[in-house]
Design a protein around this motif. Sequence first.
Motif, PDB file in Angstrom:
ATOM      1  N   TRP A 309       0.833  -1.208   0.000  1.00  0.00           N
ATOM      2  CA  TRP A 309       0.000   0.000   0.000  1.00  0.00           C
ATOM      3  C   TRP A 309       0.867   1.257   0.000  1.00  0.00           C
ATOM      4  O   TRP A 309       1.879   1.337   0.702  1.00  0.00           O
ATOM      5  CB  TRP A 309      -0.906   0.017   1.223  1.00  0.00           C
ATOM      6  CG  TRP A 309      -2.009  -1.002   1.150  1.00  0.00           C
ATOM      7  CD1 TRP A 309      -1.933  -2.321   1.517  1.00  0.00           C
ATOM      8  CD2 TRP A 309      -3.331  -0.806   0.655  1.00  0.00           C
ATOM      9  NE1 TRP A 309      -3.136  -2.948   1.288  1.00  0.00           N
ATOM     10  CE2 TRP A 309      -4.010  -2.044   0.764  1.00  0.00           C
ATOM     11  CE3 TRP A 309      -4.016   0.311   0.143  1.00  0.00           C
ATOM     12  CZ2 TRP A 309      -5.338  -2.192   0.372  1.00  0.00           C
ATOM     13  CZ3 TRP A 309      -5.343   0.156  -0.238  1.00  0.00           C
ATOM     14  CH2 TRP A 309      -5.988  -1.083  -0.126  1.00  0.00           C
ATOM     15  N   LEU A 326      -4.678   6.934  -1.314  1.00  0.00           N
ATOM     16  CA  LEU A 326      -4.269   5.528  -1.229  1.00  0.00           C
ATOM     17  C   LEU A 326      -4.088   4.906  -2.618  1.00  0.00           C
ATOM     18  O   LEU A 326      -4.751   5.268  -3.580  1.00  0.00           O
ATOM     19  CB  LEU A 326      -5.263   4.684  -0.418  1.00  0.00           C
ATOM     20  CG  LEU A 326      -4.993   4.544   1.092  1.00  0.00           C
ATOM     21  CD1 LEU A 326      -4.963   5.886   1.775  1.00  0.00           C
ATOM     22  CD2 LEU A 326      -6.034   3.638   1.740  1.00  0.00           C
ATOM     23  N   ALA A 328      -2.465   0.874  -4.279  1.00  0.00           N
ATOM     24  CA  ALA A 328      -2.000  -0.460  -3.898  1.00  0.00           C
ATOM     25  C   ALA A 328      -1.585  -1.238  -5.137  1.00  0.00           C
ATOM     26  O   ALA A 328      -2.114  -1.037  -6.230  1.00  0.00           O
ATOM     27  CB  ALA A 328      -3.086  -1.222  -3.145  1.00  0.00           C
TER      28      ALA A 328
END
Length: 500
Positions: A309, A326, A328
């Motif tokens: 992440w 965010l 990932a």
Amino acid sequence: MIREICSGFGAKVARIGILTVSLTGLFGCAARQLETADISQMSCSAQLAFSASQIDKHNLRNKEAAPVPAFPFLRANRNSVLMGKQVGAAIAGGQAADVLFADWVAQMRGLDRAARASEFRNLGDASMSSLARLEDCADQMAAQLVPADYQVLSKSVFVPDDYLDFQRIAGFYPLTAFAAHFGYEGWKRDNLGSFDLGPDALIGLGAWESYQLSGQNDGGAATLAIEDIRKDAFGRLVPTAIELENIARAYAPEFRVRVQSDSDRIGHPSISAKGAVAHVDIDQSTIFYRLGHTWFNDQWHPQIIYIVWFPERPAQGMFDILAGHLDALIWRVTLDEKGAPIIADTIHGCGCYHLFFPSPSLHRIEAPEDGDIRETAESPAGAVVSSVLARPILWIDAVSHYLMAVTIRDQYEAHHTVASALVAEQQLGSLALGDGTGFASLYDEDGFVPGTERLERFILWPLGIDKPGAMRQWGHHATAFVGRRHFDEPELLGRYFDLK
């Protein structure tokens, strides 16, 4: 009176776990009964129904696996569906299917057990005291299922896909799909050329940070006897927690990231308080792992999945539709029966950018999508030898976090090495809150990470994927804007590859 009504309702259950009347009525009975009696006085089915109603009331449902209607002690994923078909084929063929059926039920019981544990932990400490009792109930009900129940059970084991057909209809999908196709072709031209670069060229592109497990720079992979680990009647690997962690350590890649800012550093998702948007703590470098299985070449193969992440994909201008909170990257390696990698593939946390890295033991076969505009299997590095797939360096670009190359561990060291923890990915379903008040899931009740929506959703909605670009929970990664494909489809590899 309420107790009598609910007892009468329970008497209408033909077999434990096979409800012959609507569970909606049971929910109402259970909820009212709590006012006059302790939950422990309820029947097992009533206890499970009441607990489910409380989870739903507080929007704490773990979305990873789908509920199995009328069987509140089971949940299913896409593997469960295929396993159910295999049980049915065995029964139809006159084979003894008792053990196969029991292991199918056990697989779904395990999914339910794991999901409920995270839900109750997030509900609060007071609820944890009843969890063991509920699990005993669930185990008792599951134990009473026998192959004669197959027809009823199999009709309830269903996992909906993650495409919204009404959006495709409203968005004139047959037309908008062409625009998406040409956009994807442009992305491939702009980004997949990096897979032709060697380590010499890559190392000169900037400052690289290496994220790897402690002790992994010793030049040799751990010796692991996959053959010695227990398998179920399907042939699926069933490791203990310690065995799974050892497997994950043995095949963990080195994530080598080109760093331009803190947004390119790998960390651990954290939540400061109830209702707060998650952030990534880059002071806790973490590589998450989980176990999966795929059906390929007429057998089940274990898959080790790794997830890292990043704090964000930073905006590169005012109208960067791909930027957002965010980010990932997911890397998955598929093993043969002896533990040798036969293929790896990767996506981002949104399900985008699905790429395949087959070993020389596989060859590409013609797929239904190859003759039209639908997205098909892209293998930008060609064949990658199994020894490289076992412990590769994954070169990850700055900002976009696109995978740039997959190479053997080489003599070039990154500018900075960060020792990373190895953590089971399921822990993201119940994270300790920073303020010490309890626990919460990284994901919402729909399987998305709140606050990670991208502007692209206002443009790509006609392609039928909900919240395109948003980070999502395992089991909900639709990987093709044009076409229909999920990352966790158990027969995915056989759609594009076969053994030589």
